[in-house]
Design an enzyme around this catalytic site. Structure first.
Site, short mmCIF file in Angstrom:
data_model
loop_
_atom_site.label_atom_id
_atom_site.label_comp_id
_atom_site.label_asym_id
_atom_site.label_seq_id
_atom_site.Cartn_x
_atom_site.Cartn_y
_atom_site.Cartn_z
N GLU A 88 0.81 -1.21 0.00
CA GLU A 88 0.00 0.00 0.00
C GLU A 88 0.85 1.28 0.00
O GLU A 88 0.57 2.21 -0.72
CB GLU A 88 -0.92 -0.02 1.24
CG GLU A 88 -1.73 1.23 1.45
CD GLU A 88 -2.92 1.33 0.50
OE1 GLU A 88 -3.15 0.36 -0.24
OE2 GLU A 88 -3.58 2.39 0.50
N ASP A 89 1.88 1.28 0.79
CA ASP A 89 2.58 2.55 1.05
C ASP A 89 3.95 2.68 0.37
O ASP A 89 4.58 3.72 0.48
CB ASP A 89 2.80 2.74 2.56
CG ASP A 89 1.49 2.83 3.31
OD1 ASP A 89 0.46 3.10 2.65
OD2 ASP A 89 1.47 2.62 4.53
#
Ligand code: MN
Length: 734
Positions: free
Chosen positions: A76-77
């Protein structure tokens, strides 16, 4: 920050066969991926996944789960991809990390409909592998522990989601210590005042009662060791949140709470558990109805323990849980604890959860959802508060129909489609023929038996609970009645033409419609059938030259078209709060079919969440009352004035609604300030305060407040009850 060797050291302690290479690679990979990213606290981002891993290490989880925790935010990051993780750590871990990525995006405190859907997605994401949920809960736990670094504006939403979704899920998974911590941090953030008040009062109580905990502990230890039972006895007071929720659930004042102390006795064997129970019940008298044997009958989430409540020293009620070490671990870590007791489990994550009750629960729940069969457990047992006023039912094809509580198969039929409702003649609930007026339960599969050419009985209108069903029944019965009148009217008209020696023609009647002030021939027939137009007038309208002995015409008013209950499209109405500067605003209420002014009943009002009813006052408008309002009895024999309305909560915004409470409080300086502060901190407005002095010691205070909904109102009532200066709080319904 936990260092690489630290991590290995801690895993090795419970798992000598840990895959060191895998753990090391994960550590380095995630550290590099997160790079210079920072958390809200200013710490390096990488500390977060490490802390999440640490929580799971304390629970003794397997390598894959630990690695998934270390990697859980990478897709996600960071630049990391599922493919890369698959390659480096294997598809098993790749799937876990992807599952975590998916649920990260779900908004679980959004509008109801979206929330139900997102919750379903959450369950499906964890269906493949329960470890996704275990990591997610650890992730949330660490985020809650560091919530004070997050900007204030964001905290409430995270705390709310935690309280409504994650804490119940942790409970469901049997992870009691995670659940308690989540609840308490969320509570502190959502209701700082209530949380602090309860904590302070618990402190007071402890001072007053002296060392209840220490006394019970030492007396019990002594007694048990005399009998040669090797027991670990620990007492503690209940957490502020559990005290609060009990006050709220049972609407008790703080003083009425009895068992604030809990003791845990951990012994080596199951036999010892029952021996301890015998000792406890001999020493103190037990409170009837409180003994529970969850050892012989474990809870659904595998929880096992003996529970009893006794009247302890100083007549304090004391709750005891008696269990073995293994039971204690399962009570704390739930599903995650199972690996501790299986030699193979650490190496074989498959067996980690497949055996456990919590896992079976989840599996069953998901199977049920998948089959479109009873999701009762999904809805009932997750105890998601938002669903409490609703029942969820299914069509035979698995379509989900959400209805208000108390809904019947008739409501269900109309919710599916108006035609289904109109043609309903029977229902099968879960395959069994059932009355159309049965109350539906969560998870019922409802099949509507239909027959063509039916008209719903008018009596249904008062028996259904949804506005949609009610409006449709009204319309259908009115149309049916109208059709009957029209049929009758047509015969009458035909005979009148015959008597007049004329030939009736529909075309000619149509040309004469303006003279009769009707829109269609059907309307004319219906009006004649109802006696509103004389048949001779119809003849004269078509044949103006026709002479007949004069007859008195009935007044041409068609109440069903223009009366109070005319059915137009539901509209939102604008009204002005009397004496307030709030200006025009819309009331989110469904079922208001008239362009009439709407207002709330004076003294008491109604707030979203109340069951409500509208009373029509000709020439004035509609007044909304809560259904429990005693003022309604004045309209008991005027059924025409009652209007079925309900809240349209989806559309509710930041509006506030008037409510009135009566507070009985100690008459001393600072009382009013404490009360006002409690109301203010809850986010409600105070409109007016009126004192009704009753005794030198007590005062009755009537407070007009404005709240967002019933939940907030109930929370205020509970928060006021928690105050030591407050004796009684009740809602006023004028
Ligand atoms: Mn995270």
């Amino acid at each position: 920050m936990m260092r690489q060797y630290d991590l290995l050291e801690r895993v090795r302690k419970y798992n000598p066969n840990a895959n060191e290479d895998l753990l090391n690679r994960a550590y380095v990979y995630a550290m590099k991926a997160h790079g210079a990213q920072k958390r809200a606290s200013g710490d390096p981002y990488f500390t977060h996944p490490l802390e999440v891993a640490a929580i799971l290490i304390d629970m003794g989880l397997d390598d894959s789960t630990i690695v998934a925790a270390i990697l859980h935010d990478t897709i996600e990051d960071t630049e990391a991809t599922r493919e890369e993780i698959d390659q480096m750590f294997g598809p098993d871990i790749g799937r876990l990390v992807e599952g975590l990525t998916k649920i990260k995006k779900l908004d679980l405190v959004s509008k109801k409909a979206a929330q139900a859907e997102n919750f379903r997605k959450l369950l499906l994401a964890i269906a493949d592998d329960i470890r996704v949920l275990i990591v997610k809960l650890a992730d949330r736990l660490h985020n809650m522990r560091t919530l004070h670094h997050v900007p204030l504006a964001k905290r409430a939403r995270i705390a709310e989601e935690t309280l409504e979704i994650y804490a119940p899920l942790a409970a469901r998974m049997g992870m009691q210590s995670v659940r308690e911590e989540l609840e308490n941090i969320a509570f502190q953030n959502l209701m700082p005042d209530a949380s602090a008040t309860i904590a302070a009062r618990l402190d007071d109580l402890e001072k007053k009662n002296g060392a209840t905990i220490a006394r019970v502990e030492s007396e019990l230890r002594e007694e048990l060791s005399e009998r040669g039972i090797d027991a670990d006895v620990r007492g503690r007071r209940k957490s502020p949140y559990s005290v609060w929720s009990k006050m709220e659930r049972k609407s008790l004042a703080f003083e009425q709470l009895s068992d604030i102390y809990g003791f845990r006795v951990v012994v080596p064997t199951v036999e010892d558990c029952y021996r301890v129970l015998g000792v406890v019940h001999t020493k103190w008298s037990m409170v009837p109805g409180r003994f529970k044997d969850y050892i012989s009958t474990p809870k659904q989430n595998d929880y096992r323990s003996l529970h009893t409540t006794v009247v302890g020293p100083g007549r304090q009620r004391v709750e005891l849980q008696i269990r073995t070490q293994a039971m204690n671990d399962i009570a704390r870590y739930g599903i995650a604890a199972h690996s501790l007791y299986k030699d193979s489990a650490v190496a074989d994550p498959e067996s980690l959860s497949r055996e456990s009750g919590a896992y079976r629960w989840l599996q069953r729940t998901l199977e049920l959802l998948g089959d479109g069969d009873s999701p009762e457990e999904f809805l009932e047992h997750t105890k998601l508060e938002l669903f409490h006023d609703q029942v969820f039912c299914f069509t035979p094809k698995g379509r989900l129909i959400a209805l208000p509580r108390g809904a019947t198969p008739i409501d269900f039929a109309y919710a599916v489609h108006t035609n289904v409702g109109n043609s309903a003649v029977g229902a099968k609930i879960n395959g069994r023929i059932s009355p159309l007026l049965s109350e539906l339960n969560n998870g019922d599969e409802v099949e509507i038996v239909r027959a063509d050419g039916q008209t719903p009985p008018a009596a249904w209108e008062s028996l259904v609970v949804t506005g949609k069903a009610r409006a449709a029944i009204r319309r259908a019965t009115r149309e049916a009645v109208r059709a009957q009148y029209a049929g009758l009217g047509k015969q009458i008209v035909a005979r009148a033409f015959e008597r007049a020696g004329k030939t009736f023609s529909d075309d000619e009647l149509r040309k004469a419609l303006p003279r009769l002030a009707r829109a269609s021939s059907e309307d004319v027939f219906a009006a004649v059938g109802r006696g509103e137009i004389a048949s001779a007038d119809v003849v004269k309208a078509v044949h103006p030259e026709f002479k007949d002995e004069p007859r008195k015409a009935a007044p041409a008013v068609d109440k069903s078209e223009t009366g109070w209950f005319g059915l137009k499209k539901a509209s939102r109405l604008i009204f002005r709060v009397p004496g307030s500067n709030a200006g025009a605003r819309a009331i989110p209420i469904r079922g208001l079919n008239h362009d009439l002014p709407v207002r709330f009943a004076p003294n008491g009002g109604a707030v979203p969440g109340d069951r409500i009813v509208g009373i029509v006052t000709p020439g004035e408008g509609i007044t909304i009352y809560p259904i429990q309002s005693p003022a309604l009895s004045a309209f008991d024999n005027q059924p025409d004035r009652w209007l079925d309305v309900r809240w349209d909560l989806e559309e509710a915004g930041a509006e506030k609604y008037p409510a009135q409470i009566r507070v009985q409080a100690i008459n001393e300086p600072g009382t009013l300030g404490a009360i006002a502060a409690t109301i203010g901190e809850s986010g409600a407005n105070i409109d007016e305060i009126v004192f009704e002095k009753h005794s030198p010691d007590f005062r009755d205070i009537i407070i007009d407040i404005e709240v967002a909904d019933l939940k907030q109102l109930n929370a205020i009532v509970a928060a006021l009850k928690a105050k030591s200066v407050v004796n009684k709080v009740e809602r006023v319904n004028g």
